[in-house]
Design an enzyme around this catalytic site. Structure first.
Site, short mmCIF file in Angstrom:
data_model
loop_
_atom_site.label_atom_id
_atom_site.label_comp_id
_atom_site.label_asym_id
_atom_site.label_seq_id
_atom_site.Cartn_x
_atom_site.Cartn_y
_atom_site.Cartn_z
N ASP A 1 0.87 -1.17 0.00
CA ASP A 1 0.00 0.00 0.00
C ASP A 1 0.91 1.23 0.00
O ASP A 1 2.14 1.12 -0.18
CB ASP A 1 -0.99 -0.04 1.18
N HIS A 2 0.33 2.41 0.20
CA HIS A 2 1.12 3.65 0.14
C HIS A 2 2.26 3.64 1.18
O HIS A 2 3.35 4.12 0.91
CB HIS A 2 0.22 4.87 0.35
N CYS B 1 3.36 -2.99 4.11
CA CYS B 1 2.46 -1.92 4.54
C CYS B 1 3.14 -1.26 5.74
O CYS B 1 4.32 -1.52 6.00
CB CYS B 1 1.06 -2.45 4.88
N GLY C 1 2.95 -4.05 8.65
CA GLY C 1 3.04 -5.45 8.21
C GLY C 1 1.86 -6.27 8.69
O GLY C 1 1.72 -7.44 8.32
N GLY D 1 -1.78 -5.44 8.70
CA GLY D 1 -3.00 -5.49 7.88
C GLY D 1 -2.80 -6.45 6.71
O GLY D 1 -3.69 -7.26 6.39
N HIS E 1 10.09 -23.00 10.65
CA HIS E 1 9.04 -23.62 11.47
C HIS E 1 7.63 -23.47 10.88
O HIS E 1 6.80 -24.35 11.06
CB HIS E 1 8.99 -22.96 12.86
N ARG F 1 7.21 0.82 8.20
CA ARG F 1 7.40 2.04 8.99
C ARG F 1 8.19 1.81 10.27
O ARG F 1 8.46 2.75 11.01
CB ARG F 1 6.04 2.65 9.35
N ARG G 1 2.14 -29.62 13.23
CA ARG G 1 1.48 -28.36 13.59
C ARG G 1 0.84 -27.70 12.37
O ARG G 1 -0.26 -27.15 12.44
CB ARG G 1 2.49 -27.43 14.27
C1 RB5 Z 1 -1.71 2.81 6.50
O1 RB5 Z 1 -1.72 4.05 7.13
C2 RB5 Z 1 -1.51 1.68 7.51
O2 RB5 Z 1 -2.62 1.57 8.33
C3 RB5 Z 1 -1.26 0.38 6.79
O3 RB5 Z 1 -0.14 0.53 5.96
C4 RB5 Z 1 -0.94 -0.84 7.62
O4 RB5 Z 1 0.03 -0.56 8.59
C5 RB5 Z 1 -2.09 -1.56 8.16
O5 RB5 Z 1 -1.96 -2.60 8.82
#
Ligand code: RB5
Length: 161
Positions: A21-22, A78, A81, A83, A111, A122, A150
């Protein structure tokens, strides 16, 4: 996937689907470059700018490419990581993991046999994320019975849901 012979080494070359995503856009761009330089075939499924977008759209594309066997592995980026990981794991056959260190990335392969790696763009520097991806790609699944048992239980949860 194919194998290249480099001197005495056999090097696995993979087809890797990648999406972001962005918040993960810059990390994705860096990964596309470094994975291509390593000789892998990278399929870039977007996003293609830092304009705000929704992570499930990319998680679904990449996860389905892996579950259908169109790509060997998937990488998603993202902000946290998380979402991407939640969304990718909704696709049947996907074992997505969000590592935060090289050791954890190795364990995701060893594993958990993770076939999709979700990068916390981020929170971890790109140099570290590159090392984590490399470690995950080159670490084989540990065929020890306990891990297989497992994962069989994980698959049972999936098929009973
Ligand atoms: C976007 O702002 C952020 O919510 C997305 O990149 C991610 O971290 C979601 O899990």
């Amino acid at each position: 996937m194919f194998l290249l012979v480099d001197g005495e080494n056999l090097i696995m070359k993979l087809k890797i689907a990648i999406g972001a995503d962005h918040a993960g856009f810059k990390v994705k761009e860096a990964m596309v470059k470094s994975l291509s330089q390593l000789g892998h075939t990278v399929v870039d499924m977007g996003t293609y700018s830092e304009d705000s977008t929704d992570y499930p759209d990319y998680a679904e594309k990449v996860a389905k490419a892996v579950s259908k066997g169109l790509s060997d592995r998937g990488i998603l980026a993202c902000g946290s990581g998380l979402g991407m990981c939640i969304a990718a794991n909704k696709v049947k056959g996907i074992r997505a993991a969000t590592p935060w260190s090289v050791d954890v990335a190795k364990l995701a392969a060893q594993h958990n046999w993770a076939n999709v790696l979700c990068l916390p763009s981020r929170f971890v520097p790109i140099s570290q994320l590159k090392l984590m991806v490399k470690a995950w790609l080159k670490t084989p699944f540990d065929k020890d019975q306990r891990h297989a048992r497992r994962l069989k239980k994980v698959r049972k949860i999936e098929s009973n849901s």
